[in-house]
Design a protein around this motif. Structure first.
Motif, short mmCIF file in Angstrom:
data_model
loop_
_atom_site.label_atom_id
_atom_site.label_comp_id
_atom_site.label_asym_id
_atom_site.label_seq_id
_atom_site.Cartn_x
_atom_site.Cartn_y
_atom_site.Cartn_z
N VAL A 27 1.56 -1.05 8.94
CA VAL A 27 0.34 -1.48 9.64
C VAL A 27 0.01 -2.92 9.26
N GLU A 28 0.09 -3.22 7.97
CA GLU A 28 -0.20 -4.58 7.50
C GLU A 28 0.81 -5.58 8.06
N LEU A 29 2.09 -5.17 8.08
CA LEU A 29 3.13 -6.04 8.62
C LEU A 29 2.89 -6.33 10.09
N MET A 30 2.56 -5.30 10.86
CA MET A 30 2.32 -5.49 12.29
C MET A 30 1.11 -6.38 12.54
N ARG A 31 0.03 -6.09 11.84
CA ARG A 31 -1.20 -6.87 12.04
C ARG A 31 -1.03 -8.32 11.59
N GLY A 32 -0.18 -8.53 10.61
CA GLY A 32 0.06 -9.89 10.15
C GLY A 32 1.00 -10.68 11.05
N ASN A 33 1.56 -10.02 12.05
CA ASN A 33 2.50 -10.70 12.96
C ASN A 33 2.08 -10.57 14.42
N GLY A 34 0.77 -10.50 14.65
CA GLY A 34 0.27 -10.60 16.01
C GLY A 34 0.18 -9.32 16.80
N PHE A 35 0.18 -8.17 16.11
CA PHE A 35 0.06 -6.90 16.81
C PHE A 35 -1.19 -6.16 16.38
N GLU A 36 -1.69 -5.31 17.27
CA GLU A 36 -2.62 -4.27 16.86
C GLU A 36 -1.77 -3.13 16.31
N ALA A 37 -2.24 -2.46 15.28
CA ALA A 37 -1.44 -1.38 14.71
C ALA A 37 -2.32 -0.25 14.23
N PHE A 38 -1.87 0.98 14.49
CA PHE A 38 -2.56 2.18 14.06
C PHE A 38 -1.50 3.13 13.53
N SER A 39 -1.91 4.06 12.67
CA SER A 39 -0.93 4.98 12.10
C SER A 39 -1.38 6.43 12.26
N ALA A 40 -0.40 7.30 12.32
CA ALA A 40 -0.62 8.74 12.37
C ALA A 40 0.39 9.38 11.42
N ALA A 41 -0.03 10.43 10.72
CA ALA A 41 0.83 11.05 9.71
C ALA A 41 1.72 12.15 10.28
N ASN A 42 1.45 12.58 11.50
CA ASN A 42 2.24 13.66 12.09
C ASN A 42 2.04 13.68 13.61
N GLY A 43 2.71 14.63 14.26
CA GLY A 43 2.64 14.70 15.70
C GLY A 43 1.26 15.03 16.24
N VAL A 44 0.50 15.84 15.51
CA VAL A 44 -0.84 16.21 15.95
C VAL A 44 -1.75 14.98 15.97
#
Length: 244
Positions: A27-44
């Motif tokens: 998430v930090e890598l994506m946000r630091g390179n011009g992206f919005e980023a969100f995370s999910a721990a599983n399929g649900v």
């Protein structure tokens, strides 16, 4: 890439990863390179986020608790055209090919190089973005009752029903249709579909061809359209016509 009232919106990445440290780093890598980023721990959790908002790409771990990444990849591909990059510690080639055959656009193994991961993500998004913004400079093509439209990025069968395809699958089939009855090497196909940018390994062409065959070939044991040329590559053996 989403466009709102003429203004470009940052590409949005959904990271499906159960390791909290890796998810946070991504998430930090994506946000630091011009992206919005969100995370999910599983399929649900992924399904809940997808129900609330749109994403431009999913980075999907193969080894997840509950429903694994391969199953999620297959489910996503059956329901939506969102690009998928699989990320996993499983380094066996059979796993990589399986991920691509199930519909992933690319596959990166852990431990990964951050610059390479970003390059592959940007490559996938660039192809998707160019496809969406492509001007009406190409006419649809037809073969054996099938119709492929480069402007809307859609494939239709003989009954007029749309057949879902990934970005990579569409690009590959379009390359075949534009070069009928010509032997194309894997290197040529990679160049045509990835424009020389960072992309999946050469072997991924075989995986994408396999998935395209499953969608268009009447007999998988004896393909009528995409022929394998021993020591050569592939040949698209259909009569292709420009749609009037």
């Amino acid at each position: 890439m989403a466009i709102t009232e003429g203004l470009a919106v940052l590409p949005s990445i959904l990271i499906v990863e159960d390791d909290a440290d890796i998810a946070g780093m991504l998430v930090e890598l994506m946000r630091g390179n011009g992206f919005e980023a969100f995370s999910a721990a599983n399929g649900v959790e992924m399904d809940r986020l997808l129900a609330r908002r749109g994403f431009d790409l999913v980075v999907l771990d193969a080894m997840l608790p509950g429903e694994d990444g391969f199953s999620i990849c297959m489910r996503l591909r059956a329901s939506r055209p969102i690009p998928i990059l699989m990320l996993t510690a499983r380094r066996e080639e059979v796993d990589r090919i399986l991920g691509l055959e199930l519909g992933a656009d690319d596959y990166v193994t852990k431990p990964f190089n951050s610059r390479e991961l970003l390059a592959r993500i940007k490559s996938i998004l660039r192809r998707a973005s160019l496809s969406q913004r492509r001007e009406d400079v190409c006419v649809p093509l037809t073969f054996a009752g099938w119709r492929i439209d480069p402007n809307s990025r859609q494939l239709f069968d003989a009954d007029g029903d749309e057949v879902s395809m990934t970005t990579a699958e569409f690009d590959l089939l379009w390359a075949f249709c534009c070069n009928p009855n010509k032997v194309l090497t894997r290197e040529q196909l990679l160049s045509m579909t990835h424009a020389g940018s960072a992309g999946p390994i050469e072997r991924s062409i075989d995986a994408h061809v396999s998935r395209i065959r499953q969608k268009i070939e009447p007999n998988l044991k004896d393909p009528a359209f995409i022929k394998t040329v021993r020591l050569g590559g592939y040949l698209f053996a259909a009569a292709v016509e420009r749609q009037p």
